[in-house]
Design an enzyme around this catalytic site. Structure first.
Site, PDB file in Angstrom:
ATOM      1  N   CYS A  52      31.838  21.614  41.289  1.00 23.83           N
ATOM      2  CA  CYS A  52      32.711  20.974  41.438  1.00 23.83           C
ATOM      3  C   CYS A  52      33.553  20.152  40.449  1.00 23.83           C
ATOM      4  O   CYS A  52      34.773  19.952  40.307  1.00 23.83           O
ATOM      5  CB  CYS A  52      32.371  19.544  42.496  1.00 23.83           C
TER       6      CYS A  52
ATOM      7  N   HIS B 182      38.392  14.569  41.914  1.00 21.90           N
ATOM      8  CA  HIS B 182      37.865  15.612  42.723  1.00 21.90           C
ATOM      9  C   HIS B 182      37.690  15.076  44.027  1.00 21.90           C
ATOM     10  O   HIS B 182      37.365  13.802  44.473  1.00 21.90           O
ATOM     11  CB  HIS B 182      36.439  16.057  42.232  1.00 21.90           C
TER      12      HIS B 182
ATOM     13  N   ASN C   2      35.814  18.964  50.815  1.00 17.62           N
ATOM     14  CA  ASN C   2      35.455  18.947  49.659  1.00 17.62           C
ATOM     15  C   ASN C   2      35.627  20.718  49.344  1.00 17.62           C
ATOM     16  O   ASN C   2      34.629  21.429  49.951  1.00 17.62           O
ATOM     17  CB  ASN C   2      33.951  18.562  49.294  1.00 17.62           C
TER      18      ASN C   2
END
Length: 320
Positions: free
Chosen positions: A114, A247, A277
């Site tokens: 990520c 993020h 996500n």
């Protein structure tokens, strides 16, 4: 002074859109349970015939069009992904081929999950500042749906597929102002996909494993810390930040970071509710969203920050 400046952005989301109510038909969960804990309402899922490189190439084409740059002008391609098309070659070389870039420029992948886009954009920044590249294509692309156990309600509700891209170009004007990357392998057990290919078989679990509470605590602490450090080292104040582009993993983590910086959620570009996500794709997806809907304007100062398995994390200050 030579800088790397954002010339254009682009993104791509697969057509299939999976709601929380859809997931509640297959696992023991509910829209209320997912929304309260994560802020996620929807996520996009790649079609069976869509590969990570397909998503990446689509986002790249959009970024190139916005930048007014021809593919052949690109002299560096970096793809941040934890879900590559193949063991090798790098997904970046496959994207290079799909875009018709035949000038022999470097093309490689960055794997920091990520935090991958942070690592990729800082690498491209170094190439441009040193004169090793003039125009770079930086892409975050993931098909996380393929490493998720869809019977595990603690993980399957969180992730989605997508891609975001930026075109960076050399400029005399400030673009990427300052950035900081960090990692600590001592926390690898909190978030990983341990499976590997050996002797024609998958050895170990091929699915993502996560200690949700452990990840949450570590992310809140380190994102606040690295954001503070980058702003201080750049000689700026939080009041000079126009937008946080975090993020997009969990709304509560995002709210915590904004609160720590003394900024309201009206200063945050938020897409987690629509995309879930998307790992390395989440920051460039949010960046492109903010630009295309008119939130982000030229001349504004942006704080990009993210954290992922490894643990790896980072923050980058950008004057758009």
């Amino acid at each position: 002074m030579r800088y790397a400046k954002i010339l254009g952005t682009g993104s791509y989301l697969p057509a299939k859109r999976l709601s929380n109510d859809d997931l509640a038909q297959t696992v023991d969960t509910s829209d209320e349970w997912i929304t309260t804990r994560t802020g996620i309402k929807f996520r996009h899922i790649a079609a069976d015939n869509e590969k990570t490189s397909d998503l990446a190439a689509a986002a790249a084409r959009a970024a190139l069009e916005t930048a007014g740059v021809a593919a052949e002008e690109i002299d560096l391609v970096i793809v941040a992904t934890a879900t590559p098309d193949m063991q090798f070659p790098a997904t970046a070389t496959i994207v290079q081929q799909k875009l018709g870039i035949t000038n022999g420029c470097p093309a490689f992948d960055v794997q920091a999950v990520c935090a991958g886009f942070m690592y990729a954009i800082q690498t491209a920044n170094a190439y441009i500042k040193s004169g090793m590249a003039q125009k770079a294509l930086v892409i975050g692309a993931e098909t996380f749906s393929r490493i998720i156990d869809w019977t595990d309600r603690n993980t399957c509700v969180l992730f989605g597929d997508g891609a975001g891209a930026v075109v960076l170009g050399a400029s005399d004007e400030a673009g990427i102002i300052h950035g900081k990357l960090q990692a600590d392998g001592n926390y690898l057990d909190l978030l990983n996909t341990p499976g590997q290919i050996a002797n024609g078989q998958i050895c170990g679990s091929p699915y993502l494993h996560m200690d949700g509470q452990g990840v949450f605590k570590f992310a809140v602490k380190m994102l606040a810390k690295v954001a503070d450090e980058v702003i201080l080292e750049a000689g700026l104040t939080t009041e000079q930040i126009d937008w946080i582009i975090p993020h997009q993993a969990n709304r509560r983590i995002i709210e915590s970071t904004a609160k720590h910086l003394g900024l309201g959620m009206d200063k945050v570009v938020l897409t987690v509710q629509d995309h879930g996500n998307t790992s390395a794709a989440s920051i460039p997806l949010a960046l492109d969203h903010g630009i295309r809907n008119g939130q982000i304007q030229r001349g504004q100062t942006l704080l990009l920050e993210g954290i992922g398995g490894g643990f790896a994390w980072g923050a980058v200050l950008v004057r758009y």
